[in-house]
Design an enzyme around this catalytic site. Structure first.
Site, mmCIF file in Angstrom:
data_model
loop_
_atom_site.group_PDB
_atom_site.id
_atom_site.type_symbol
_atom_site.label_atom_id
_atom_site.label_comp_id
_atom_site.label_asym_id
_atom_site.label_seq_id
_atom_site.Cartn_x
_atom_site.Cartn_y
_atom_site.Cartn_z
ATOM 1 N N PHE A 1 -17.300 -21.027 -9.699
ATOM 2 C CA PHE A 1 -18.343 -20.411 -8.899
ATOM 3 C C PHE A 1 -18.431 -21.107 -7.551
ATOM 4 O O PHE A 1 -18.325 -22.332 -7.458
ATOM 5 C CB PHE A 1 -19.690 -20.513 -9.614
ATOM 6 C CG PHE A 1 -19.871 -19.540 -10.750
ATOM 7 C CD1 PHE A 1 -18.895 -18.614 -11.061
ATOM 8 C CD2 PHE A 1 -21.028 -19.561 -11.507
ATOM 9 C CE1 PHE A 1 -19.063 -17.710 -12.102
ATOM 10 C CE2 PHE A 1 -21.209 -18.664 -12.549
ATOM 11 C CZ PHE A 1 -20.239 -17.746 -12.851
ATOM 12 N N LYS B 1 -9.654 -21.845 -23.554
ATOM 13 C CA LYS B 1 -11.082 -21.519 -23.649
ATOM 14 C C LYS B 1 -11.358 -20.584 -24.815
ATOM 15 O O LYS B 1 -12.495 -20.500 -25.289
ATOM 16 C CB LYS B 1 -11.575 -20.901 -22.333
ATOM 17 C CG LYS B 1 -11.626 -21.872 -21.165
ATOM 18 C CD LYS B 1 -12.180 -21.191 -19.922
ATOM 19 C CE LYS B 1 -12.220 -22.137 -18.732
ATOM 20 N NZ LYS B 1 -10.882 -22.432 -18.197
ATOM 21 N N GLU C 1 -6.842 -13.792 -11.781
ATOM 22 C CA GLU C 1 -5.767 -14.781 -11.867
ATOM 23 C C GLU C 1 -4.447 -14.160 -12.302
ATOM 24 O O GLU C 1 -3.387 -14.662 -11.950
ATOM 25 C CB GLU C 1 -6.161 -15.974 -12.738
ATOM 26 C CG GLU C 1 -6.359 -15.734 -14.188
ATOM 27 C CD GLU C 1 -6.613 -17.060 -14.911
ATOM 28 O OE1 GLU C 1 -5.965 -18.066 -14.578
ATOM 29 O OE2 GLU C 1 -7.465 -17.071 -15.809
ATOM 30 N N HIS D 1 -6.917 -20.303 -16.286
ATOM 31 C CA HIS D 1 -8.365 -20.514 -16.344
ATOM 32 C C HIS D 1 -8.922 -19.674 -17.488
ATOM 33 O O HIS D 1 -9.716 -20.168 -18.283
ATOM 34 C CB HIS D 1 -9.008 -20.124 -15.011
ATOM 35 C CG HIS D 1 -10.474 -20.381 -14.959
ATOM 36 N ND1 HIS D 1 -10.998 -21.656 -14.944
ATOM 37 C CD2 HIS D 1 -11.538 -19.533 -14.933
ATOM 38 C CE1 HIS D 1 -12.329 -21.580 -14.902
ATOM 39 N NE2 HIS D 1 -12.671 -20.304 -14.901
ATOM 40 N N HIS E 1 -15.937 -22.732 -22.649
ATOM 41 C CA HIS E 1 -15.903 -23.095 -21.229
ATOM 42 C C HIS E 1 -16.951 -24.178 -20.977
ATOM 43 O O HIS E 1 -18.140 -23.898 -20.886
ATOM 44 C CB HIS E 1 -16.191 -21.856 -20.385
ATOM 45 C CG HIS E 1 -15.969 -22.041 -18.921
ATOM 46 N ND1 HIS E 1 -15.750 -23.281 -18.334
ATOM 47 C CD2 HIS E 1 -15.940 -21.141 -17.901
ATOM 48 C CE1 HIS E 1 -15.598 -23.128 -17.033
ATOM 49 N NE2 HIS E 1 -15.707 -21.845 -16.750
ATOM 50 N N CYS F 1 -16.642 -25.231 -11.665
ATOM 51 C CA CYS F 1 -15.766 -25.200 -12.832
ATOM 52 C C CYS F 1 -14.367 -25.733 -12.559
ATOM 53 O O CYS F 1 -13.540 -25.788 -13.477
ATOM 54 C CB CYS F 1 -15.703 -23.785 -13.392
ATOM 55 S SG CYS F 1 -17.308 -23.180 -13.944
#
Length: 413
Positions: free
Chosen positions: A400, A336, A315, A304, A341, A164
């Site tokens: 990931f 997002k 985060e 993110h 996403h 990602c």
């Protein structure tokens, strides 16, 4: 320097439609229409309303290319036109390409698998039913190849696949090519079209996506105490990168300067994150060092913000660890919440959003944020876009496999 921006995103085709969605705080999430999602836990996504022929692709291109490649080509055309560059005036080996993708030609591969196995009835696939371009679907680098062919690029070309963070890392790689004088112009960005049954099954298995099927519009809720997973998306964003002095000489409109970039890995878990955010904080620190800025210089953070509990808290901790008290003073938001996403593509889509935010001095909102998680106690700009003076923007990504990336964008001097 970013001198051209192109986007194919949920909510509209093109840079301006994409920005209007963000500035209006609208969401593009809905029930999946690209296949029947009835059997899945999560049946929602942020889809792109995309007609390849209306977008200017030929019949042969449509037949040859996976949906992800089609997105990339259309984004590239818009970015190059926006830059005002005539690529024919460059030596072909001075034009580079850096394209990111997490899952490659997923849709093409799944469709061909269904044909070759007669909808899964046969263990032994009959290759004679395969399309001539099946090999291209299997090899993700064809996405970069298609962009290179479109741009007439014979310089460095790469497909960046780091989960990602692929889109963010691809733009970072493109900037390095310019800095190293390996290319005069780089077409950099990312694309992913992952909305297929296999993708839904994978994320259902780990319960990462939102099951809020009755209210898709409000399903993506980063930093909200009631969030229940992320919402899949699709799309592409491509930027034209040039060396600063060359852009100035030709009087180019410059959206932003890529001032710093860094990436780290947590070497910890395929999907898990350490709560202290140390690796993301380190990427932020190195990117700020490259940009020669202090925490006090950061005016906006594009998070993110996937909308999962562990990511949002991870985060948030990273921002506090890297920026100290300044983290509480800087507006933060996650787009997002509006465009979903899109896996490997989202990093470049977010960089495009940051470049437009810098140009227009507007912070996009975090849609659907109405009940803040007490452990996420920063200024997440809920619901409504905010006019805000900005010279420096920080954008981060988490993927990931433990990938953590950060990029600093600055207004051109």
């Amino acid at each position: 320097m970013i001198t051209g921006v192109g986007a194919v995103a949920p909510g509209g085709i093109g840079r301006e439609a994409f920005w209007r969605l963000l500035a209006d705080g609208r969401t593009a999430t809905r029930r999946i229409s690209l296949f029947d999602p009835s059997g899945f836990r999560s049946q929602i996504a942020a889809e792109v309303d995309f007609d390849p022929r209306a977008a200017g692709l030929s019949a042969q291109q449509i037949r040859r290319m996976d949906r992800a490649a089609q997105f990339a080509l259309v984004s590239t055309r818009e970015a190059v036109a926006d830059s005002g560059l005539d690529l024919g005036g460059f030596e072909p080996d001075r034009i580079g390409v850096a394209i990111g993708s997490a899952v490659g030609c997923t849709m093409g591969l799944e469709e061909e698998y269904k044909v070759l196995t007669d909808e899964g009835r046969h263990w032994l696939a009959d290759h004679s039913y395969g399309v001539p371009h099946l090999y291209g679907y299997m090899v993700p680098s064809t996405l970069a190849v298609e962009v290179a062919w479109e741009a007439g690029a014979e310089g460095p070309a790469a497909l960046i696949s780091t989960g990602c963070t692929s889109g963010l890392d691809a733009v970072g790689h493109g900037a390095v090519l310019i800095q190293e004088n390996a290319a005069d112009v780089v077409i950099a960005g990312a694309t992913d079209a992952p909305l297929s049954p296999i993708t839904s099954a994978c994320f259902d298995a780990i319960r990462a996506t939102s099951p809020n099927n009755d209210d898709p519009e409000h399903a993506s809720r980063p930093f909200d105490a009631t969030r229940d997973g992320f919402v899949l998306g699709e799309g592409s964003a491509v930027m034209v990168l040039e060396e600063a002095e060359a852009a100035r000489r030709r009087g180019a409109r410059v959206y932003a300067r890529i001032a710093g970039f860094a990436s780290r890995s947590n070497a910890f878990h395929m999907t898990g994150l350490k709560p202290d955010g140390r690796e993301m904080a380190e990427a932020i620190r190195v990117a700020m060092d490259q940009a020669r800025i202090d925490p006090a210089d950061v005016d906006y953070i594009n998070a993110h913000g996937s909308g999962t509990r562990q990511n949002d808290r991870h985060e948030t901790a990273a921002f506090k660890r890297s920026l100290g008290r300044r983290a509480y003073e800087v507006p933060v938001s996650s787009i997002k919440s509006m465009v979903g996403h899109s896996l490997g593509a989202i990093g470049s889509i977010e960089i495009a959003a940051c470049a437009l935010a810098l140009e227009r001095q507007v912070v996009p909102p975090t849609a659907n944020l109405r009940q803040r998680d007490p452990e996420c106690d920063l200024d997440y700009v809920p619901i409504t876009a905010r006019d805000h003076a900005m010279d420096v923007v920080l954008s981060v990504g988490s993927g990931f496999g433990g990938f953590q990336s950060a990029m600093v964008l600055a207004r051109p001097a």
